[in-house]
Design a protein around this motif. Sequence first.
Motif, PDB file in Angstrom:
ATOM      1  N   THR A 163     -10.911  -0.167  -4.121  1.00 42.11           N
ATOM      2  CA  THR A 163     -12.248  -0.046  -3.522  1.00 42.11           C
ATOM      3  C   THR A 163     -12.875   1.308  -3.866  1.00 42.11           C
ATOM      4  O   THR A 163     -14.072   1.396  -4.141  1.00 42.11           O
ATOM      5  CB  THR A 163     -12.171  -0.243  -1.993  1.00 42.11           C
ATOM      6  N   MET A 181      -4.671  -0.011   0.728  1.00 43.62           N
ATOM      7  CA  MET A 181      -5.094   1.249   1.345  1.00 43.62           C
ATOM      8  C   MET A 181      -6.458   1.732   0.840  1.00 43.62           C
ATOM      9  O   MET A 181      -7.007   2.702   1.386  1.00 43.62           O
ATOM     10  CB  MET A 181      -4.026   2.328   1.127  1.00 43.62           C
ATOM     11  N   GLU A 208      -4.104   0.195 -12.272  1.00 45.02           N
ATOM     12  CA  GLU A 208      -2.892  -0.640 -12.446  1.00 45.02           C
ATOM     13  C   GLU A 208      -2.759  -1.155 -13.875  1.00 45.02           C
ATOM     14  O   GLU A 208      -2.531  -2.349 -14.090  1.00 45.02           O
ATOM     15  CB  GLU A 208      -2.934  -1.845 -11.478  1.00 45.02           C
ATOM     16  N   LYS A 244      -7.439   1.939  -2.867  1.00 47.28           N
ATOM     17  CA  LYS A 244      -7.528   2.536  -4.211  1.00 47.28           C
ATOM     18  C   LYS A 244      -8.552   1.814  -5.087  1.00 47.28           C
ATOM     19  O   LYS A 244      -9.425   2.440  -5.681  1.00 47.28           O
ATOM     20  CB  LYS A 244      -6.144   2.527  -4.881  1.00 47.28           C
ATOM     21  N   LYS A 272       1.713   2.003  -9.799  1.00 48.46           N
ATOM     22  CA  LYS A 272       2.793   1.973  -8.813  1.00 48.46           C
ATOM     23  C   LYS A 272       4.056   2.653  -9.305  1.00 48.46           C
ATOM     24  O   LYS A 272       4.920   2.985  -8.503  1.00 48.46           O
ATOM     25  CB  LYS A 272       3.114   0.525  -8.439  1.00 48.46           C
TER      26      LYS A 272
HETATM   27  P1  ATP Z   1      -3.916  -2.980  -4.049  1.00 46.40           P
HETATM   28  O1  ATP Z   1      -2.922  -2.102  -4.676  1.00 46.40           O
HETATM   29  O2  ATP Z   1      -3.311  -4.127  -3.290  1.00 46.40           O
HETATM   30  O3  ATP Z   1      -5.022  -3.409  -4.976  1.00 46.40           O
HETATM   31  P2  ATP Z   1      -5.712  -1.051  -2.896  1.00 46.40           P
HETATM   32  O4  ATP Z   1      -5.190   0.234  -2.377  1.00 46.40           O
HETATM   33  O5  ATP Z   1      -6.377  -1.033  -4.218  1.00 46.40           O
HETATM   34  O6  ATP Z   1      -4.566  -2.114  -2.886  1.00 46.40           O
HETATM   35  P3  ATP Z   1      -8.113  -2.256  -1.934  1.00 46.40           P
HETATM   36  O7  ATP Z   1      -7.997  -3.428  -2.847  1.00 46.40           O
HETATM   37  O8  ATP Z   1      -9.112  -1.235  -2.230  1.00 46.40           O
HETATM   38  O9  ATP Z   1      -6.692  -1.568  -1.791  1.00 46.40           O
HETATM   39  O10 ATP Z   1      -8.338  -2.813  -0.455  1.00 46.40           O
HETATM   40  C1  ATP Z   1      -8.729  -1.988   0.647  1.00 46.40           C
HETATM   41  C2  ATP Z   1      -9.081  -2.865   1.829  1.00 46.40           C
HETATM   42  O11 ATP Z   1     -10.250  -3.613   1.547  1.00 46.40           O
HETATM   43  C3  ATP Z   1      -7.999  -3.855   2.203  1.00 46.40           C
HETATM   44  O12 ATP Z   1      -7.956  -3.939   3.607  1.00 46.40           O
HETATM   45  C4  ATP Z   1      -8.495  -5.157   1.624  1.00 46.40           C
HETATM   46  O13 ATP Z   1      -8.054  -6.249   2.380  1.00 46.40           O
HETATM   47  C5  ATP Z   1     -10.000  -4.998   1.706  1.00 46.40           C
HETATM   48  N1  ATP Z   1     -10.692  -5.731   0.627  1.00 46.40           N
HETATM   49  C6  ATP Z   1     -10.501  -5.580  -0.696  1.00 46.40           C
HETATM   50  N2  ATP Z   1     -11.301  -6.377  -1.409  1.00 46.40           N
HETATM   51  C7  ATP Z   1     -12.034  -7.062  -0.512  1.00 46.40           C
HETATM   52  C8  ATP Z   1     -13.056  -8.061  -0.606  1.00 46.40           C
HETATM   53  N3  ATP Z   1     -13.496  -8.498  -1.787  1.00 46.40           N
HETATM   54  N4  ATP Z   1     -13.567  -8.540   0.548  1.00 46.40           N
HETATM   55  C9  ATP Z   1     -13.135  -8.089   1.748  1.00 46.40           C
HETATM   56  N5  ATP Z   1     -12.185  -7.162   1.912  1.00 46.40           N
HETATM   57  C10 ATP Z   1     -11.629  -6.645   0.802  1.00 46.40           C
END
Ligand code: ATP
Length: 228
Positions: free
Chosen positions: A44, A40, A156, A42, A188
Amino acid sequence: MTLLKVAGIETFYGASQALFGVDLDVEEGEVVALMGRNGMGKTTTIRSIYGLTPARAGSITFAGLDITQQQSFRVARLGVGLVPEGRRCFPNLTVHENLVAAARDGKWTLAAVIDLFPRLGERSSQYASTLSGGEQQMLAIARALMTNPRLVILDEATEGLAPVIRKVIWDAIRRLKAEGESILVVDKSMAELLPVADRCFVLEKGRTVWTGRPAGMTPLLQDRYLGV
Ligand code: ATP
């Protein structure tokens, strides 16, 4: 005082947009939980704050300074201590060397972080590569603290760890809160996170969709925003 303010950021990986408008703020001395299901946004959001994947739109201010386009080492120097997902320490340095390499003046001295994680004192002369996963996570947190940051970001920090080690990490987080540290935390385990958080921000598909006190994060909302 508002320490961190993220306003409407949009972040891309190449042509692929990951964040579509994330809002988030951390007041000094607050523990803020950043929540949401996998993917979602986080991590990023954290990468954007830290200048690893800079936002293309919106703004990020830290202690009143615009850091939207700032490089990571400058963000670190301004006082953001990041404990990234996957705990990165220098594997070929000892525990002691990892810690002193990070040191900057402040209350978090070598003695203070070893008081927080006594295990690191016992492992002082071991190479970081020989530590267990949990010990490496303690080292990653201790390293971030040794920079004496104004804001600690934990992504995490307890993932994949044995229950006994998770407890050590959560005890440390509760102690940091009691000592007035400002913390942004992604985790989580709601049972641990909600009691320690002052406020929560929930992301869905790259947007902030809910913000409030942990008491407002009802089972219904948890199911809606965090359930699998
Ligand atoms: P998680 O708990 O799985 O780490 P998150 O909430 O931290 O999830 P992000 O990792 O920020 O989520 O991912 C957000 C979106 O960006 C997702 O759709 C993911 O597929 C995409 N994404 C993350 N890293 C990359 C990357 N290096 N290249 C392309 N897309 C990415």
